[in-house]
Scaffold this motif. Sequence first.
Motif, mmCIF file in Angstrom:
data_model
loop_
_atom_site.group_PDB
_atom_site.id
_atom_site.type_symbol
_atom_site.label_atom_id
_atom_site.label_comp_id
_atom_site.label_asym_id
_atom_site.label_seq_id
_atom_site.Cartn_x
_atom_site.Cartn_y
_atom_site.Cartn_z
ATOM 1 N N ILE A 228 40.330 -46.025 -74.109
ATOM 2 C CA ILE A 228 39.665 -44.793 -74.564
ATOM 3 C C ILE A 228 40.410 -44.281 -75.793
ATOM 4 C CG2 ILE A 228 38.894 -42.467 -73.941
ATOM 5 C CD1 ILE A 228 38.913 -43.302 -71.017
ATOM 6 N N MET A 229 39.646 -44.116 -76.877
ATOM 7 C CA MET A 229 40.248 -43.629 -78.123
ATOM 8 C C MET A 229 39.711 -42.230 -78.434
ATOM 9 S SD MET A 229 39.873 -46.968 -80.580
ATOM 10 C CE MET A 229 41.408 -46.721 -81.469
ATOM 11 N N GLY A 230 40.533 -41.398 -79.053
ATOM 12 C CA GLY A 230 40.041 -40.061 -79.379
ATOM 13 C C GLY A 230 40.627 -39.533 -80.683
ATOM 14 N N HIS A 231 39.760 -38.924 -81.499
ATOM 15 C CA HIS A 231 40.249 -38.274 -82.718
ATOM 16 C C HIS A 231 40.942 -36.965 -82.349
ATOM 17 C CE1 HIS A 231 40.103 -36.044 -86.561
ATOM 18 N NE2 HIS A 231 40.245 -37.251 -87.099
ATOM 19 N N HIS A 232 41.923 -36.573 -83.152
ATOM 20 C CA HIS A 232 42.712 -35.361 -82.862
ATOM 21 C C HIS A 232 41.874 -34.086 -82.775
ATOM 22 C CE1 HIS A 232 46.556 -37.338 -83.135
ATOM 23 N NE2 HIS A 232 46.397 -37.690 -84.385
ATOM 24 N N ARG B 44 36.137 -53.206 -73.441
ATOM 25 C CA ARG B 44 35.310 -51.997 -73.607
ATOM 26 C C ARG B 44 36.139 -50.921 -74.301
ATOM 27 N NH1 ARG B 44 31.896 -55.042 -72.350
ATOM 28 N NH2 ARG B 44 30.642 -55.086 -70.454
ATOM 29 N N ILE B 45 35.651 -50.483 -75.455
ATOM 30 C CA ILE B 45 36.323 -49.382 -76.164
ATOM 31 C C ILE B 45 35.408 -48.162 -76.073
ATOM 32 C CG2 ILE B 45 37.173 -48.579 -78.409
ATOM 33 C CD1 ILE B 45 37.587 -51.578 -79.148
ATOM 34 N N VAL B 46 35.940 -47.070 -75.573
ATOM 35 C CA VAL B 46 35.144 -45.833 -75.530
ATOM 36 C C VAL B 46 35.718 -44.909 -76.592
ATOM 37 C CG1 VAL B 46 34.505 -43.824 -74.139
ATOM 38 C CG2 VAL B 46 34.502 -46.105 -73.121
ATOM 39 N N PHE B 47 34.865 -44.529 -77.541
ATOM 40 C CA PHE B 47 35.358 -43.772 -78.697
ATOM 41 C C PHE B 47 34.906 -42.312 -78.620
ATOM 42 C CE2 PHE B 47 36.415 -42.364 -82.758
ATOM 43 C CZ PHE B 47 37.318 -43.272 -83.298
ATOM 44 N N CYS B 48 35.870 -41.411 -78.544
ATOM 45 C CA CYS B 48 35.578 -39.973 -78.495
ATOM 46 C C CYS B 48 35.778 -39.409 -79.902
ATOM 47 C CB CYS B 48 36.494 -39.266 -77.505
ATOM 48 S SG CYS B 48 36.413 -39.970 -75.852
ATOM 49 N N GLY B 49 34.676 -39.138 -80.550
ATOM 50 C CA GLY B 49 34.738 -38.632 -81.922
ATOM 51 C C GLY B 49 33.319 -38.524 -82.437
ATOM 52 N N VAL B 50 33.167 -38.489 -83.762
ATOM 53 C CA VAL B 50 31.816 -38.416 -84.322
ATOM 54 C C VAL B 50 31.320 -39.829 -84.668
ATOM 55 C CG1 VAL B 50 31.818 -36.019 -85.109
ATOM 56 C CG2 VAL B 50 32.848 -37.766 -86.554
ATOM 57 N N LEU C 137 35.220 -53.036 -86.799
ATOM 58 C CA LEU C 137 36.580 -53.590 -86.818
ATOM 59 C C LEU C 137 36.981 -54.246 -85.492
ATOM 60 C CD1 LEU C 137 38.289 -50.634 -88.718
ATOM 61 C CD2 LEU C 137 37.825 -52.903 -89.633
ATOM 62 N N ALA C 138 36.194 -53.991 -84.437
ATOM 63 C CA ALA C 138 36.556 -54.550 -83.119
ATOM 64 C C ALA C 138 36.397 -56.075 -83.147
ATOM 65 C CB ALA C 138 35.667 -53.944 -82.040
ATOM 66 N N GLY C 139 37.283 -56.739 -82.426
ATOM 67 C CA GLY C 139 37.227 -58.213 -82.410
ATOM 68 C C GLY C 139 36.051 -58.731 -81.596
ATOM 69 N N GLU C 140 35.879 -60.059 -81.628
ATOM 70 C CA GLU C 140 34.819 -60.751 -80.868
ATOM 71 C C GLU C 140 34.856 -60.347 -79.390
ATOM 72 O OE1 GLU C 140 32.459 -62.606 -83.037
ATOM 73 O OE2 GLU C 140 32.449 -63.646 -81.096
ATOM 74 N N GLY C 141 33.695 -60.141 -78.819
ATOM 75 C CA GLY C 141 33.632 -59.883 -77.381
ATOM 76 C C GLY C 141 34.019 -58.463 -76.983
ATOM 77 N N ARG C 142 34.242 -57.578 -77.968
ATOM 78 C CA ARG C 142 34.570 -56.173 -77.649
ATOM 79 C C ARG C 142 33.327 -55.324 -77.924
ATOM 80 N NH1 ARG C 142 37.980 -59.032 -76.804
ATOM 81 N NH2 ARG C 142 40.120 -59.262 -77.486
ATOM 82 N N THR C 143 33.072 -54.353 -77.073
ATOM 83 C CA THR C 143 31.959 -53.443 -77.353
ATOM 84 C C THR C 143 32.493 -52.016 -77.440
ATOM 85 O OG1 THR C 143 31.475 -53.278 -74.986
ATOM 86 C CG2 THR C 143 30.162 -54.855 -76.248
ATOM 87 N N VAL C 144 31.807 -51.220 -78.256
ATOM 88 C CA VAL C 144 32.225 -49.818 -78.459
ATOM 89 C C VAL C 144 31.138 -48.905 -77.887
ATOM 90 C CG1 VAL C 144 32.816 -48.056 -80.170
ATOM 91 C CG2 VAL C 144 33.529 -50.437 -80.534
#
Length: 348
Positions: free
Chosen positions: A21-25, A55-61, A71-78
Amino acid sequence: MNSTAGAIAAIRKKSGDALCIMGHHYQNDTVIRHCDITGDSLELARRVPHISATRIVFCGVYFMGESATLLAGEGRTVHMPEPDADCLMSAMIPIRLARAVLEQLVRGGRRIVPLAYVNTSLAVKALTGEYGGAVCTSANAETMLDWALKRGEGVIFMPDKNLGHNVANRLGIPQDERHVLRIDGRGLIEPESQPLGRKILLWPGACSIHARFRPEFVEQARVEYPGCRVVAHPECRQEVIALCDAAGSTSFLIKEAARVAEDSPGSTLVIGTEENLVHRLAARHRDRCDIFPLSRAICPEMAKVTEEKLLAVLEDITGGRGEPLAVAGELFEPARLSLTRMLEVCGK
Ligand code: 13P
Ligand code: SF4
């Protein structure tokens, strides 16, 4: 911990290394507390290619999630908890208009290099890649503007005129070498009457959150908190930045708060940027120094992401219903090129 937070914690534990899980400040604390990685736009973009989670979960706009997809590598989903959260500034540069303006600018044979702030749509990033340009963030805009200037006779900086002015000031490029383009729905207005031969051509966009700070606010802060230090994000107007003690990206502002807390205990720092971040810094350093926002400034789009929506997207993913962000095929390579150029110039 409330039940939503508890449910998120349980899913994170069960998913282990498969989930990031990624999040912008600018996200609020109830979301930030669940993030494996937090950062400003540049830090987050830099981390994505090295994430091994599938699995990348992106918290931001939205543009941030799109960049992560590129930018995510092969086999990764956002996946995004709220794909409708859309940076208000990125909406100020529709692709059709950006293409029309760029075509007008290069028609006479002048070598114009586009430099797109990361706060732009995928299509604008793709256009930038197609015309030999690159993306930049507020943390590396100086390096990237310098890079772009060495490659062309002029640079079109899109879409934040305030960031463009502030970066040009840092590089010592005089005001009369810049021009804020006059544009209508079809393209440049009367191009022959505009000084298009100038070095820096600025798209007339701005962040409505940062652009609301005015020079008087800085003057007022200095009266209210005598001896205070004032710092701000470079999306603020150049007249505001001129009155500040320093300016820089979100990560700069975070480091600045830590530095003031360490070096000048008991002092006051006033920060001109999105309020969620300022309140977090105030709480983090409250034993050492006082930190206040320059003015009220909540990004309504960032605020659309909530802890409940984060839980919902995680439940969808674990239930096999999670829809990842899809990036239009023909835009993928040119858009990625404009982002990877930035990472190459600035060091991965
Ligand atoms: P940063 O590049 O500092 O993360 O800023 C992004 C943004 O949207 C600021 O308003
Ligand atoms: Fe966009 Fe401004 Fe919100 Fe940043 S603060 S995401 S630039 S609208």
